[in-house]
Write a protein that holds these residues in place. Sequence first.
Motif, PDB file in Angstrom:
ATOM      1  N   ARG A   1      -8.668  -0.268  -2.177  1.00  0.00           N
ATOM      2  CA  ARG A   1      -8.015  -0.762  -0.949  1.00  0.00           C
ATOM      3  C   ARG A   1      -6.673  -0.075  -0.734  1.00  0.00           C
ATOM      4  N   ARG A   2      -5.929   0.076  -1.802  1.00  0.00           N
ATOM      5  CA  ARG A   2      -4.639   0.747  -1.681  1.00  0.00           C
ATOM      6  C   ARG A   2      -4.830   2.227  -1.378  1.00  0.00           C
ATOM      7  N   ALA A   3      -5.848   2.853  -2.006  1.00  0.00           N
ATOM      8  CA  ALA A   3      -6.132   4.261  -1.732  1.00  0.00           C
ATOM      9  C   ALA A   3      -6.502   4.466  -0.265  1.00  0.00           C
ATOM     10  N   TYR A   4      -7.227   3.503   0.302  1.00  0.00           N
ATOM     11  CA  TYR A   4      -7.575   3.567   1.725  1.00  0.00           C
ATOM     12  C   TYR A   4      -6.301   3.651   2.568  1.00  0.00           C
ATOM     13  N   SER A   5      -5.340   2.785   2.276  1.00  0.00           N
ATOM     14  CA  SER A   5      -4.096   2.754   3.051  1.00  0.00           C
ATOM     15  C   SER A   5      -3.332   4.070   2.927  1.00  0.00           C
ATOM     16  N   LEU A   6      -3.277   4.615   1.712  1.00  0.00           N
ATOM     17  CA  LEU A   6      -2.541   5.863   1.506  1.00  0.00           C
ATOM     18  C   LEU A   6      -3.229   7.039   2.185  1.00  0.00           C
ATOM     19  N   LEU A   7      -4.548   7.132   2.053  1.00  0.00           N
ATOM     20  CA  LEU A   7      -5.269   8.246   2.665  1.00  0.00           C
ATOM     21  C   LEU A   7      -5.207   8.168   4.186  1.00  0.00           C
ATOM     22  N   GLU A   8      -5.169   6.947   4.716  1.00  0.00           N
ATOM     23  CA  GLU A   8      -5.060   6.761   6.158  1.00  0.00           C
ATOM     24  C   GLU A   8      -3.729   7.285   6.686  1.00  0.00           C
ATOM     25  N   ARG A   9      -2.686   7.184   5.878  1.00  0.00           N
ATOM     26  CA  ARG A   9      -1.361   7.662   6.293  1.00  0.00           C
ATOM     27  C   ARG A   9      -1.198   9.167   6.114  1.00  0.00           C
ATOM     28  N   SER A  10      -2.005   9.756   5.270  1.00  0.00           N
ATOM     29  CA  SER A  10      -1.801  11.148   4.865  1.00  0.00           C
ATOM     30  C   SER A  10      -2.242  12.132   5.940  1.00  0.00           C
ATOM     31  N   ARG A  11      -1.954  13.410   5.679  1.00  0.00           N
ATOM     32  CA  ARG A  11      -2.373  14.483   6.579  1.00  0.00           C
ATOM     33  C   ARG A  11      -3.850  14.815   6.416  1.00  0.00           C
ATOM     34  N   LEU A  12      -4.493  14.270   5.387  1.00  0.00           N
ATOM     35  CA  LEU A  12      -5.903  14.545   5.142  1.00  0.00           C
ATOM     36  C   LEU A  12      -6.770  13.898   6.218  1.00  0.00           C
ATOM     37  N   ASN A  13      -7.917  14.496   6.471  1.00  0.00           N
ATOM     38  CA  ASN A  13      -8.844  13.998   7.491  1.00  0.00           C
ATOM     39  C   ASN A  13      -9.743  12.928   6.864  1.00  0.00           C
ATOM     40  N   PHE A  14      -9.164  11.741   6.705  1.00  0.00           N
ATOM     41  CA  PHE A  14      -9.862  10.650   6.038  1.00  0.00           C
ATOM     42  C   PHE A  14     -10.698   9.881   7.053  1.00  0.00           C
ATOM     43  N   VAL A  15     -12.006   9.771   6.785  1.00  0.00           N
ATOM     44  CA  VAL A  15     -12.922   9.121   7.734  1.00  0.00           C
ATOM     45  C   VAL A  15     -13.272   7.700   7.318  1.00  0.00           C
ATOM     46  N   GLY A  16     -12.679   7.216   6.203  1.00  0.00           N
ATOM     47  CA  GLY A  16     -12.881   5.835   5.803  1.00  0.00           C
ATOM     48  C   GLY A  16     -13.857   5.663   4.659  1.00  0.00           C
ATOM     49  N   ASN A  17     -14.224   4.406   4.431  1.00  0.00           N
ATOM     50  CA  ASN A  17     -15.170   4.086   3.366  1.00  0.00           C
ATOM     51  C   ASN A  17     -16.588   4.461   3.770  1.00  0.00           C
ATOM     52  N   LEU A  18     -17.354   4.886   2.792  1.00  0.00           N
ATOM     53  CA  LEU A  18     -18.780   5.127   2.984  1.00  0.00           C
ATOM     54  C   LEU A  18     -19.549   4.300   1.975  1.00  0.00           C
TER      55      LEU A  18
ATOM     56  N   LEU B   1     -13.085  13.588   4.737  1.00  0.00           N
ATOM     57  CA  LEU B   1     -13.086  12.983   3.407  1.00  0.00           C
ATOM     58  C   LEU B   1     -13.387  11.498   3.509  1.00  0.00           C
ATOM     59  N   GLY B   2     -14.341  11.045   2.705  1.00  0.00           N
ATOM     60  CA  GLY B   2     -14.671   9.631   2.647  1.00  0.00           C
ATOM     61  C   GLY B   2     -14.458   9.091   1.243  1.00  0.00           C
ATOM     62  N   MET B   3     -14.473   7.765   1.122  1.00  0.00           N
ATOM     63  CA  MET B   3     -14.353   7.128  -0.180  1.00  0.00           C
ATOM     64  C   MET B   3     -15.553   6.212  -0.387  1.00  0.00           C
ATOM     65  N   LEU B   4     -16.235   6.390  -1.512  1.00  0.00           N
ATOM     66  CA  LEU B   4     -17.417   5.590  -1.803  1.00  0.00           C
ATOM     67  C   LEU B   4     -17.003   4.157  -2.105  1.00  0.00           C
ATOM     68  N   ASN B   5     -17.665   3.222  -1.422  1.00  0.00           N
ATOM     69  CA  ASN B   5     -17.274   1.824  -1.556  1.00  0.00           C
ATOM     70  C   ASN B   5     -18.476   0.933  -1.277  1.00  0.00           C
ATOM     71  N   ILE B   6     -18.309  -0.364  -1.476  1.00  0.00           N
ATOM     72  CA  ILE B   6     -19.398  -1.312  -1.266  1.00  0.00           C
ATOM     73  C   ILE B   6     -19.481  -1.781   0.180  1.00  0.00           C
ATOM     74  N   GLY B   7     -18.546  -1.369   0.998  1.00  0.00           N
ATOM     75  CA  GLY B   7     -18.549  -1.719   2.409  1.00  0.00           C
ATOM     76  C   GLY B   7     -17.619  -0.802   3.175  1.00  0.00           C
TER      77      GLY B   7
END
Length: 357
Positions: free
Chosen positions: A190-207, A173-179
């Motif tokens: 920015r806050r969603a990034y921090s929460l998804l990073e802590r979660s059990r979801l396979n978060f790959v960062g901003n895209l 899972l990625g999040m669409l962003n400007i960087g």
Amino acid sequence: MRIAVDAMGGDYAPEVAVAGAVLAQPDCPADIVLIGPENEIRSILDTRNPPSRLQVCHAQDFIGMDEAGPVAIRKKKDASISVAMRLLAAGEVDAVVSAGNSAAIVAAARHYVGLVHGLRRPALAVVLPMPQGSVLLADVGAHAEAVTEHLVQSAALVHAYLKTVTGVESPRLGMLNIGKERVKGTESTRRAYSLLERSRLNFVGNLEPHELFTGQADAVVCDGFVGNIVLKLHECWVGVWRRLLAKQQPLPGSADTAQGDLNPGAGRLESRWNCQDIGGAPLLGARKTVVVAHGCSRESAIANAVHVAVTALETGSIERVVNYLDTTPILSELKLYSARWVLDHWKNRWGGHKKPS
């Protein structure tokens, strides 16, 4: 199966919505019920050759595309989309298809049908084709604005969909962003990034936008305003590219000629992006099947949206998503992480200040 089609939904309703239902009927294993002014709908049906015998359920009112959806739902209890959602909630139909006011569709689904327990908002999700494979994008228009909680819950919705419907064990899972950096974007992202990073979801960062179709993620989340713009750009770019190619003159001595299509495969490629061929998108998070089509939908798009609803019912995709989220702690964990983030934020901000002795 019975599928309700909102005959008054869309820029060209009711004629196009009715014609689309008629077009879908021959190949549709479900009974189609048109929702709207009965006399007007039957008058349109009688002009068909041969006359169509689709079922009609009377609804005396409708919600315009320029109305505030949630407000209109409360005021117009007999609007076609409200009647359709009440039928869905009562089990008299199995799915609802509408090209109408998306805010009204979402509000009616939430009010009459209900959402997954613990979910604040549903999300519209579409599969976007890539050179190899595809990427799931959400939200593409259920809500124009989104705070942190909405973004992380959209991530949970697409995770549940990919895991239960497509069989991807650990969707990226990625999040669409400007960087790509975690400090980029709005406060909510920015806050969603921090929460998804802590979660059990396979978060790959901003895209970044140019990375959307590189295969780095199986799904990408964003707010509905950005997602809807991305979707519409995505749908039109192949047609623009094809027209640009058609205007190019071949180089002297090249194998290309001025006649014919410079890219015979462009037509097939264009159909993969054409909203009229795709039909509609499922509303993830609603407890039953709701398919939302573009307001500009023509007959073929309405017919294809009906087929999207049929496929969802036959595969049980919406039911799988609901069952998964009802039986796993993902949403409650995300809520807990959000509360912890707030505590940590204030602790870091004020923790260094000691009380005077």
